[in-house]
Design a protein around this motif. Structure first.
Motif, PDB file in Angstrom:
ATOM      1  N   HIS A 374       0.785  -1.222  -0.073  1.00 30.04           N
ATOM      2  CA  HIS A 374       0.057   0.016   0.089  1.00 30.04           C
ATOM      3  C   HIS A 374       0.856   1.330  -0.045  1.00 30.04           C
ATOM      4  O   HIS A 374       1.912   1.163  -0.330  1.00 30.04           O
ATOM      5  CB  HIS A 374      -0.997   0.074   1.027  1.00 30.04           C
ATOM      6  N   GLN A 375       0.205   2.360   0.179  1.00 26.25           N
ATOM      7  CA  GLN A 375       0.850   3.599  -0.055  1.00 26.25           C
ATOM      8  C   GLN A 375       1.764   4.288   0.936  1.00 26.25           C
ATOM      9  O   GLN A 375       2.666   4.925   0.690  1.00 26.25           O
ATOM     10  CB  GLN A 375      -0.265   4.583  -0.500  1.00 26.25           C
ATOM     11  N   THR A 376       1.266   4.403   2.170  1.00 32.46           N
ATOM     12  CA  THR A 376       1.928   5.256   3.236  1.00 32.46           C
ATOM     13  C   THR A 376       1.780   4.521   4.627  1.00 32.46           C
ATOM     14  O   THR A 376       1.047   3.511   4.878  1.00 32.46           O
ATOM     15  CB  THR A 376       1.348   6.571   3.067  1.00 32.46           C
ATOM     16  N   ALA A 377       2.635   4.924   5.222  1.00 37.01           N
ATOM     17  CA  ALA A 377       3.019   4.256   6.666  1.00 37.01           C
ATOM     18  C   ALA A 377       1.559   3.954   7.559  1.00 37.01           C
ATOM     19  O   ALA A 377       0.961   4.959   7.854  1.00 37.01           O
ATOM     20  CB  ALA A 377       4.087   5.015   7.573  1.00 37.01           C
ATOM     21  N   ILE A 378       1.533   2.919   8.228  1.00 41.11           N
ATOM     22  CA  ILE A 378       0.456   2.734   9.244  1.00 41.11           C
ATOM     23  C   ILE A 378       1.097   3.102  10.688  1.00 41.11           C
ATOM     24  O   ILE A 378       0.264   3.490  11.442  1.00 41.11           O
ATOM     25  CB  ILE A 378       0.260   1.128   9.318  1.00 41.11           C
ATOM     26  N   THR A 379       2.331   3.005  10.760  1.00 36.17           N
ATOM     27  CA  THR A 379       3.002   3.422  12.039  1.00 36.17           C
ATOM     28  C   THR A 379       2.707   4.810  12.564  1.00 36.17           C
ATOM     29  O   THR A 379       2.712   5.579  11.753  1.00 36.17           O
ATOM     30  CB  THR A 379       4.676   3.204  12.190  1.00 36.17           C
ATOM     31  N   LEU A 380       2.845   4.978  13.788  1.00 32.60           N
ATOM     32  CA  LEU A 380       2.640   6.371  14.290  1.00 32.60           C
ATOM     33  C   LEU A 380       3.816   7.144  14.116  1.00 32.60           C
ATOM     34  O   LEU A 380       5.235   6.726  14.112  1.00 32.60           O
ATOM     35  CB  LEU A 380       2.760   6.277  16.088  1.00 32.60           C
ATOM     36  N   LEU A 381       3.714   8.343  13.416  1.00 33.63           N
ATOM     37  CA  LEU A 381       4.754   9.282  13.109  1.00 33.63           C
ATOM     38  C   LEU A 381       4.874  10.433  13.823  1.00 33.63           C
ATOM     39  O   LEU A 381       4.293  11.546  13.366  1.00 33.63           O
ATOM     40  CB  LEU A 381       4.805   9.439  11.642  1.00 33.63           C
ATOM     41  N   ASP A 382       5.074  10.464  15.144  1.00 33.61           N
ATOM     42  CA  ASP A 382       5.449  11.596  15.874  1.00 33.61           C
ATOM     43  C   ASP A 382       6.466  12.664  15.373  1.00 33.61           C
ATOM     44  O   ASP A 382       7.617  12.122  15.395  1.00 33.61           O
ATOM     45  CB  ASP A 382       5.481  11.510  17.399  1.00 33.61           C
ATOM     46  N   THR A 383       6.293  13.635  14.634  1.00 32.39           N
ATOM     47  CA  THR A 383       7.216  14.447  14.001  1.00 32.39           C
ATOM     48  C   THR A 383       7.806  15.609  14.826  1.00 32.39           C
ATOM     49  O   THR A 383       8.740  16.528  14.337  1.00 32.39           O
ATOM     50  CB  THR A 383       6.680  15.022  12.812  1.00 32.39           C
TER      51      THR A 383
END
Length: 531
Positions: A374-383
């Motif tokens: 698929h296209q984009t991250a499932i994971t949490l991305l705290d930036t």
């Protein structure tokens, strides 16, 4: 089966006619199956192209145990919207052999290609043997195409001892040379997954390649003419052609094949009625240029792209569509603090029918490895650093209820060995997917490998400041890298290995590729470890 969303009421016949008058010479094709004004002139002809029509190479895709789709497009003048072909239908011969010199041809036939689909061939070859290497080519008039290599899938009951795959995404052509594709082609994988942003729709006059400042590259693609020309520009690249010819591809699209961050019928401030015409143009051009079967042929602005492909009992690929059925991004898009809108259980990234299709398919899968392409991250991305949290609204973070339903469903149904493969971020990210990302003791139920871009973002660096923040703030994240490249995987019944291949430079045509890190997942153990 996932039902197609109905166009909004504003998408009337009058609206459609109005936009067709301003969207280019080939625009009506995206909304109907016939080319206006051709009539009997599109009958089969024995005329021959006067120049080589195979300028865009060949490709194969969506392997089955007994077959594969073969693709080419007749385009002696590839940057012309009709490829330099006239408005007649031409016979194209195809051959499949067990050897590269075609000493043992096992299947051959003739297909007819016409102007209504840009003179593209999508040959669904059947009658092949499972888990075999084959070679294929096309003929038209006195011209012979380059030779492509492909491979069928194993039979449904077969547990093959080993297979190789590559996955890649995001290849803005003005940002660099396709060094990663050259390396990918040399490794002759069993299958390649391309996970979105095959083209970029917006124009750019500051590219690094010769010709990047030409007018057709500097304006935004809106019409079918524009999108066809943009695909041709990309497919003229010899390294991309070599990658297609090296193995069968399984493809899904993301946003830039249409327009940045589109969501269902929404695209920024563009009225839905207007956007759906553009979406129809874009999806039509996408199908024309990808090795996809007839069931994926768009019907106006709708395209059934999510599908499953099995590799015997070793792997099953669930290819997802996170664009056509999603709710609009929360909080005006961008990177924001999660809130009630991002956690709203009434919102979905996949659409509720596709969510059910996915979990039901994973539950029924007999395969050792259950792969999400698929296209984009499932994971949490705290930036952001510190106690505050800011996440991208366009990823699964902006639809956390969808993520909870997926990961919770995997846990509740006892689904094992789920591996998520994604792109979009222009960086490599390896993560454990846990039921609660904020609890370090939470159960890990799946593994995620996000591959970096082929070129988007130019050369990059080993670890940029944003990547360091991601590693610091997201303890479930095991690796990050900001170079360009792709991921090469080796799969056995007991072990999954992901090799992150990175380019030293993509801003020069003679860059090199090396292995930056290899990560392993063991059968029955969701947590990832460095190999």
């Amino acid at each position: 089966m996932t039902s197609r969303p109905a166009p909004p009421p504003a998408f009337t016949a009058a609206t459609r006619r109005r936009f067709l008058t301003v969207t280019g010479a080939a625009a009506a094709l995206a909304l109907s199956g016939a080319l206006p004004g051709t009539g009997p002139a599109s009958a089969l002809t024995t005329a021959r192209p006067v120049d080589d029509p195979f300028t865009l190479g060949v490709a194969s895709g969506d392997p089955l145990p007994d077959g594969v789709v073969l693709w080419t497009r007749l385009a002696p003048d590839p940057l012309d919207p009709f490829g330099g072909m006239d408005r007649r239908t031409y016979p194209v011969q195809w051959e499949v052999a067990t050897d590269e010199r075609f000493g043992r041809v096992v299947r051959r036939g003739t297909t007819r290609v016409g102007p209504e689909f840009g003179h593209t061939a999508h040959v669904d070859v059947r009658g092949l043997k499972p888990w075999r290497e084959y070679f294929y080519r096309f003929r038209c008039g006195g011209f012979i195409s380059p030779v492509g290599r492909t491979r069928t899938a194993p039979s449904p009951e077969q547990l093959v001892p080993r297979m190789s795959l590559a996955f890649a995404s995001c290849q803005a052509i003005w940002e660099g040379w396709y060094t990663a594709h050259r390396d990918l082609a040399s490794r002759r994988h069993d299958v390649v997954l391309f996970l979105g942003d095959y083209i970029y729709e917006f124009g750019n006059d500051r590219g690094i390649r010769p010709g990047d400042g030409e007018e057709h590259n500097t304006r935004q693609a809106v019409t079918l003419d524009d999108y066809r020309r943009r695909y041709a520009t990309y497919k003229l690249d010899p390294d991309l052609q070599a990658a297609h010819a090296s193995a069968p591809w399984i493809v899904v699209l993301d946003d830039h094949e249409v327009v940045d961050n589109w969501a269902g019928p929404h695209a920024g401030s563009t009225p839905p009625a207007e956007f759906l015409v553009r979406r129809a143009n874009a999806l039509r051009a996408y199908w024309e240029h990808m090795p996809l079967r007839a069931p994926q042929l768009p019907q106006g602005p709708d395209m059934r792209l999510h599908r499953r492909l099995r590799y015997g009992r070793l792997a099953e690929f669930s290819m997802l569509d996170t664009r056509q059925y999603r709710d609009d991004q929360a909080n005006g898009d961008g990177t924001k603090a999660p809130n009630a809108a991002t956690a709203d259980p009434a919102r979905s990234l996949l659409g509720f029918p596709q969510e059910r299709w996915l979990l039901d398919g994973l539950t029924a899968s007999p395969a050792r490895w259950n792969v999400l392409g698929h296209q984009t991250a499932i994971t949490l991305l705290d930036t952001v650093s510190g106690p505050d949290v800011a996440v991208p609204m366009d990823t699964w973070d902006g639809y956390s209820a969808s993520r909870d339903r997926l990961l919770g469903g995997i846990a509740a149904r006892g689904i094992r060995n789920v591996v998520s493969l994604a792109g979009d971020l222009h960086r490599s990210v390896v993560s454990d997917l846990a039921l609660d990302f904020h609890d370090p003791d939470s159960r890990v139920v799946a593994t995620e490998f996000v591959g970096t871009s082929i070129t988007s973002g130019r050369d990059g660096q080993d670890l940029d400041a944003g990547g360091q923040v991601l590693l610091d703030e997201n303890p479930h994240m095991r690796f990050g890298n900001f170079k360009r490249g792709y991921v090469s995987c080796e799969i056995t019944p007991e072990l999954w290995l992901s090799d992150f291949r990175v380019c030293d430079k993509v801003t020069v045509p003679d860059g090199t590729v090396s292995s930056r890190a290899v990560f392993a997942v063991e059968n029955g153990v969701a947590a990832v470890q460095q190999a």
